[in-house]
Design a protein around this motif. Structure first.
Motif, PDB file in Angstrom:
ATOM      1  N   VAL A 149       0.845  -1.206   0.000  1.00  0.00           N
ATOM      2  CA  VAL A 149       0.000   0.000   0.000  1.00  0.00           C
ATOM      3  C   VAL A 149       0.879   1.255   0.000  1.00  0.00           C
ATOM      4  CG1 VAL A 149      -1.646   1.336   1.383  1.00  0.00           C
ATOM      5  CG2 VAL A 149      -2.017  -1.105   1.043  1.00  0.00           C
ATOM      6  N   GLY A 150       1.941   1.228   0.795  1.00  0.00           N
ATOM      7  CA  GLY A 150       2.863   2.365   0.822  1.00  0.00           C
ATOM      8  C   GLY A 150       3.472   2.632  -0.544  1.00  0.00           C
ATOM      9  N   LYS A 151       3.890   1.564  -1.211  1.00  0.00           N
ATOM     10  CA  LYS A 151       4.504   1.714  -2.544  1.00  0.00           C
ATOM     11  C   LYS A 151       3.496   2.226  -3.574  1.00  0.00           C
ATOM     12  CE  LYS A 151       8.366  -1.575  -2.626  1.00  0.00           C
ATOM     13  NZ  LYS A 151       8.859  -2.856  -3.199  1.00  0.00           N
ATOM     14  N   MET A 152       2.264   1.704  -3.507  1.00  0.00           N
ATOM     15  CA  MET A 152       1.256   2.127  -4.490  1.00  0.00           C
ATOM     16  C   MET A 152       0.953   3.616  -4.364  1.00  0.00           C
ATOM     17  SD  MET A 152      -1.464  -0.972  -5.143  1.00  0.00           S
ATOM     18  CE  MET A 152      -1.794  -1.534  -3.480  1.00  0.00           C
ATOM     19  N   PHE A 153       0.759   4.097  -3.129  1.00  0.00           N
ATOM     20  CA  PHE A 153       0.427   5.516  -2.964  1.00  0.00           C
ATOM     21  C   PHE A 153       1.614   6.423  -3.259  1.00  0.00           C
ATOM     22  CE2 PHE A 153      -3.462   4.032  -0.983  1.00  0.00           C
ATOM     23  CZ  PHE A 153      -4.369   4.985  -1.450  1.00  0.00           C
ATOM     24  N   SER A 154       2.840   5.888  -3.143  1.00  0.00           N
ATOM     25  CA  SER A 154       4.014   6.711  -3.476  1.00  0.00           C
ATOM     26  C   SER A 154       4.087   7.002  -4.978  1.00  0.00           C
ATOM     27  CB  SER A 154       5.304   6.035  -3.009  1.00  0.00           C
ATOM     28  OG  SER A 154       5.614   4.924  -3.833  1.00  0.00           O
ATOM     29  N   LEU A 155       3.245   6.328  -5.763  1.00  0.00           N
ATOM     30  CA  LEU A 155       3.169   6.604  -7.207  1.00  0.00           C
ATOM     31  C   LEU A 155       2.300   7.821  -7.520  1.00  0.00           C
ATOM     32  CD1 LEU A 155       2.538   2.932  -8.467  1.00  0.00           C
ATOM     33  CD2 LEU A 155       4.710   4.180  -8.566  1.00  0.00           C
ATOM     34  N   LEU A 156       1.555   8.323  -6.530  1.00  0.00           N
ATOM     35  CA  LEU A 156       0.593   9.404  -6.769  1.00  0.00           C
ATOM     36  C   LEU A 156       1.111  10.738  -6.233  1.00  0.00           C
ATOM     37  CD1 LEU A 156      -2.740   7.638  -5.710  1.00  0.00           C
ATOM     38  CD2 LEU A 156      -1.771   7.825  -8.006  1.00  0.00           C
ATOM     39  N   PRO A 157       1.111  11.790  -7.053  1.00  0.00           N
ATOM     40  CA  PRO A 157       1.527  13.112  -6.567  1.00  0.00           C
ATOM     41  C   PRO A 157       0.509  13.687  -5.587  1.00  0.00           C
ATOM     42  CG  PRO A 157       0.747  13.268  -8.842  1.00  0.00           C
ATOM     43  CD  PRO A 157       0.784  11.810  -8.503  1.00  0.00           C
ATOM     44  N   VAL A 158       0.979  14.465  -4.615  1.00  0.00           N
ATOM     45  CA  VAL A 158       0.094  15.029  -3.591  1.00  0.00           C
ATOM     46  C   VAL A 158      -0.923  16.001  -4.181  1.00  0.00           C
ATOM     47  CG1 VAL A 158       1.757  14.733  -1.712  1.00  0.00           C
ATOM     48  CG2 VAL A 158       1.745  16.871  -3.011  1.00  0.00           C
ATOM     49  N   THR A 159      -0.620  16.545  -5.354  1.00  0.00           N
ATOM     50  CA  THR A 159      -1.537  17.505  -5.992  1.00  0.00           C
ATOM     51  C   THR A 159      -2.876  16.868  -6.375  1.00  0.00           C
ATOM     52  OG1 THR A 159      -0.392  17.004  -8.068  1.00  0.00           O
ATOM     53  CG2 THR A 159       0.270  19.021  -6.915  1.00  0.00           C
ATOM     54  N   LEU A 160      -2.935  15.539  -6.354  1.00  0.00           N
ATOM     55  CA  LEU A 160      -4.184  14.840  -6.715  1.00  0.00           C
ATOM     56  C   LEU A 160      -5.165  14.722  -5.551  1.00  0.00           C
ATOM     57  CD1 LEU A 160      -2.952  11.789  -8.865  1.00  0.00           C
ATOM     58  CD2 LEU A 160      -4.263  13.756  -9.674  1.00  0.00           C
ATOM     59  N   LYS A 161      -4.786  15.173  -4.347  1.00  0.00           N
ATOM     60  CA  LYS A 161      -5.577  14.878  -3.141  1.00  0.00           C
ATOM     61  C   LYS A 161      -7.073  15.154  -3.321  1.00  0.00           C
ATOM     62  CE  LYS A 161      -6.064  15.825   1.806  1.00  0.00           C
ATOM     63  NZ  LYS A 161      -5.548  16.543   2.984  1.00  0.00           N
ATOM     64  N   GLN A 162      -7.419  16.353  -3.746  1.00  0.00           N
ATOM     65  CA  GLN A 162      -8.842  16.709  -3.841  1.00  0.00           C
ATOM     66  C   GLN A 162      -9.546  15.873  -4.900  1.00  0.00           C
ATOM     67  OE1 GLN A 162      -9.964  18.507  -1.355  1.00  0.00           O
ATOM     68  NE2 GLN A 162     -12.038  18.076  -2.088  1.00  0.00           N
ATOM     69  N   GLN A 163      -8.851  15.615  -6.010  1.00  0.00           N
ATOM     70  CA  GLN A 163      -9.433  14.779  -7.071  1.00  0.00           C
ATOM     71  C   GLN A 163      -9.718  13.356  -6.572  1.00  0.00           C
ATOM     72  OE1 GLN A 163      -6.409  16.248 -10.204  1.00  0.00           O
ATOM     73  NE2 GLN A 163      -7.847  14.980 -11.327  1.00  0.00           N
ATOM     74  N   LEU A 164      -8.805  12.817  -5.779  1.00  0.00           N
ATOM     75  CA  LEU A 164      -8.983  11.464  -5.247  1.00  0.00           C
ATOM     76  C   LEU A 164     -10.223  11.398  -4.357  1.00  0.00           C
ATOM     77  CD1 LEU A 164      -5.295  10.617  -4.148  1.00  0.00           C
ATOM     78  CD2 LEU A 164      -6.397  10.045  -6.315  1.00  0.00           C
ATOM     79  N   ILE A 165     -10.356  12.392  -3.468  1.00  0.00           N
ATOM     80  CA  ILE A 165     -11.504  12.417  -2.553  1.00  0.00           C
ATOM     81  C   ILE A 165     -12.804  12.568  -3.339  1.00  0.00           C
ATOM     82  CG2 ILE A 165     -12.619  13.710  -0.681  1.00  0.00           C
ATOM     83  CD1 ILE A 165      -9.740  14.517   0.219  1.00  0.00           C
ATOM     84  N   GLU A 166     -12.820  13.517  -4.275  1.00  0.00           N
ATOM     85  CA  GLU A 166     -14.050  13.762  -5.055  1.00  0.00           C
ATOM     86  C   GLU A 166     -14.426  12.542  -5.882  1.00  0.00           C
ATOM     87  OE1 GLU A 166     -13.221  17.357  -7.183  1.00  0.00           O
ATOM     88  OE2 GLU A 166     -13.330  18.592  -5.366  1.00  0.00           O
TER      89      GLU A 166
END
Length: 220
Positions: free
Chosen positions: A50-67
């Motif tokens: 899980v740690g490795k998978m999320f390290s593939l995602l930039p933090v700028t996506l946070k709001q998009q992920l939640i929405e």
């Protein structure tokens, strides 16, 4: 009888699908698939994967992920009624989840109090998402679980409790082995049959309410 206390999974149990997989399919580069396969083959721990998978995602996506999840993820039928039932009867309900706080908390907002939700954390201060592990394994578990459900049960249970575990996947199996009663679907129900762990099947949370009434003698 002993007092019921309920430990309920989130992904695939409260929600219809696995939210981490849904996010990876939508937002992650193709490398996430190999990491997922390594987890399923038990080459690496769930925590590492899980740690490795999320390290593939930039933090700028946070709001998009939640929405994305608030729009796409579906809460299983009867869950709100189930929460109301546990409150009316005074049965403690804990959500124990391998999901991540930035989506688990918004999805359960208004349904379950934050202090009763135990899940993994997240750090958005770097370039990519870092997962944090506030509920990792105690000294009785060496599985590198991430959010360790058996450790949480040991921490939260009291001697007079009748432990009910509600879940659907491999991450719920060790918790199910500790339970006084198991309410299961999907992969967890298959493992319970294989290991001869008695369980009650469910499709909706109306089924879960019925099973708990049967277990506890609560009248409709």
């Amino acid at each position: 009888m002993k007092k019921p206390v309920i430990f309920c999974d989130f992904d695939g149990t409260i929600t219809h699908s696995d939210n981490i997989i849904a996010l990876m399919k939508e937002f992650a580069p193709p490398e996430w698939e190999a990491i997922k396969d390594d987890v399923l083959a038990q080459n690496i721990s769930i925590k590492e994967g899980v740690g490795k998978m999320f390290s593939l995602l930039p933090v700028t996506l946070k709001q998009q992920l939640i929405e994305f999840l608030l729009e796409k993820a579906k809460i299983r039928e009867g869950f709100a009624e189930f929460v109301s039932f546990t409150k009316e009867e005074g049965f403690p309900l804990y959500i124990v989840s391998g999901g991540i706080d930035f989506f688990v908390h918004p999805m359960l907002d208004g349904l379950v109090e934050k202090e009763n939700i135990y899940c993994n954390g997240s750090d958005f201060s770097g370039d990519t998402i870092t997962i944090t592990w506030p509920h990792s394994c105690d000294d009785k578990c060496s599985n590198d679980c991430g959010c360790c459900k058996p450790s949480l049960i040991r921490k939260l249970e009291r001697e007079e409790d009748f432990k009910i575990v509600v879940g659907d996947s491999i991450t719920d199996l060790q918790a199910a082995k500790m339970a006084d009663a198991v309410i299961a679907r999907d992969f967890l129900s298959e493992k319970c049959e294989e290991l001869q762990i008695p369980y009650f099947p469910f499709t909706t949370f109306y089924d879960v309410i019925d099973h708990i009434k049967e277990l506890t003698g609560v009248k409709s």
